[in-house]
Design a protein around this motif. Structure first.
Motif, short mmCIF file in Angstrom:
data_model
loop_
_atom_site.label_atom_id
_atom_site.label_comp_id
_atom_site.label_asym_id
_atom_site.label_seq_id
_atom_site.Cartn_x
_atom_site.Cartn_y
_atom_site.Cartn_z
N ALA A 42 0.84 -1.20 0.00
CA ALA A 42 0.00 0.00 0.00
C ALA A 42 0.87 1.25 0.00
CB ALA A 42 -0.93 0.00 1.20
N SER A 70 2.34 1.67 -3.50
CA SER A 70 1.28 2.09 -4.44
C SER A 70 0.95 3.56 -4.25
CB SER A 70 0.02 1.24 -4.23
OG SER A 70 0.29 -0.13 -4.46
N LEU A 71 0.85 3.98 -2.98
CA LEU A 71 0.56 5.38 -2.68
C LEU A 71 1.70 6.28 -3.16
CD1 LEU A 71 -1.32 7.44 -1.32
CD2 LEU A 71 -0.09 7.02 0.83
N SER A 81 1.27 9.17 -5.92
CA SER A 81 1.54 10.54 -5.48
C SER A 81 2.60 11.21 -6.33
CB SER A 81 1.98 10.54 -4.01
OG SER A 81 0.98 9.99 -3.18
#
Length: 349
Positions: free
Chosen positions: A103, A106-107, A111
């Motif tokens: 996660a 992925s963030l 971003s």
């Protein structure tokens, strides 16, 4: 486009397409949903995206920058997916920490891609982001190899006597490492090698995987270790492992480490962690915690018998327990009585 380039384009694109199909197989169509297969499928998907972009960039230089960004960003997921594929398959762990781990990546990808799109910041991507991506890619391969080095050494030293799953995971690791190496050499402009070489290596390795899957009538024994829960080590192997364990636990008193793990102990006796787990569960009929606690309790009994000045709680900490309640519960389970009663009986005798 010359005939030679057409051939390169064909095999590169074919590899990307088949990689995508094979990733769907591992993600959705294997009979048993092993976690390692899901990670392997995700890794193949990320690789296929990277390969597809590489092929198109090599033959179509005017490809939109957004596709270049997607191709590079996918590289940030190849390493993590491979790492957890090996970890879940070889070490047979189902830790949920991977969810947070992936996660975060992925963030980060979303971003950075939103704030610094390739189209507006090509210099930043080409000079800095690419270097970071390849460093991250390398680090995950390094740690994947380091954590499972005992297994890979065993396969290299004695390939014929290695199990199908050992050969499978070694091949998956070696194949992915080869692809990374070709991409890295292409990045630094090594003579006669370009990124398209990595795409062709992927195609070759992919078909090798497909041939193995088609050749075998059953594949369950490839994807995880110890599928047969009642399988034991043979008598000769069991004796060797038992002798190594007894020696290392007695001489080094590893049980006094409250954070001792199965992997730590397996590395001390130089066998794969899955093999140690198999020995404990199937040959000794006890789990890792019970095995270690027996050494701790035996040592605690010796201390209680020989020294009545120490508090029972301090004895528990000295032999490796990280809490009073855990020590008392394990002591009663192992001896059938509480530490206090054992101490009283020892003083009376």
């Amino acid at each position: 486009m010359s005939l030679g380039k057409e051939i390169l384009f064909f095999f590169g694109a074919l590899g990307a397409f088949n990689g995508f199909i094979l990733s769907l197989y591992f993600l959705f169509f294997t009979q048993k949903k092993y976690l390692t297969n899901l990670f392997l499928g995700a890794s193949l998907l990320a690789l296929s995206i990277r390969i597809a972009v590489t092929v198109w960039v090599y033959f179509a230089h005017n490809l939109p920058k957004t596709y270049l960004q997607i191709g590079l960003s996918s590289c940030l997921l190849i390493g993590p997916f491979l790492y957890y594929s090996l970890k879940s398959g070889i070490q047979n762990t189902n830790s949920v920490s991977w969810k947070l781990h992936l996660a975060i990546w992925s963030l980060l990808i979303l971003s950075i891609g939103f704030v610094f799109p390739y189209e507006n910041y090509p210099v930043l991507w080409n000079n800095y982001f690419v270097a970071f991506i390849f460093l991250q890619w390398f680090l995950y391969f390094f740690f994947s190899g380091f954590e499972n080095r005992i297994l890979f050494q065993k396969v290299m030293q004695n390939f014929n006597n290695s199990s199908p799953s050992e050969k499978w995971f070694a091949m998956v690791f070696l194949g992915n490492t080869s692809i990374f190496l070709f991409y890295f050499l292409g990045l630094i402009r090594f003579p006669f090698i370009s990124c398209i070489t990595g795409a062709l290596a992927f195609t070759f390795i992919l078909y090798l995987i497909i041939l193995i899957l088609l050749y075998r009538k059953r594949t369950d024994d490839l994807f995880v270790f110890n599928i047969q829960k009642d399988k034991k080590l043979n008598e000769e192997e069991a004796v060797i492992v038992a002798q190594k364990l007894e020696k290392i636990m007695t001489e080094k008193a590893l049980y006094k480490n409250p954070n001792l793990s199965l992997r730590d102990l397996s590395e001390e006796i130089n066998i794969p962690s899955y093999q140690l787990s198999q020995f404990l569960n199937n040959n000794l009929k006890k789990n890792f915690t019970t095995f270690v606690n027996e050494f701790r309790i035996n040592n605690a009994c010796e201390i209680i018998t020989s020294n009545d000045k120490l508090t029972l709680e301090s004895v528990g900490y000295d032999v490796g327990f990280n809490s009073k309640s855990t020590f008392f519960a394990a002591f009663k389970k192992h001896t059938g009585t509480t530490p206090l009663n054992y101490q009283i009986q020892a003083l009376q005798s």
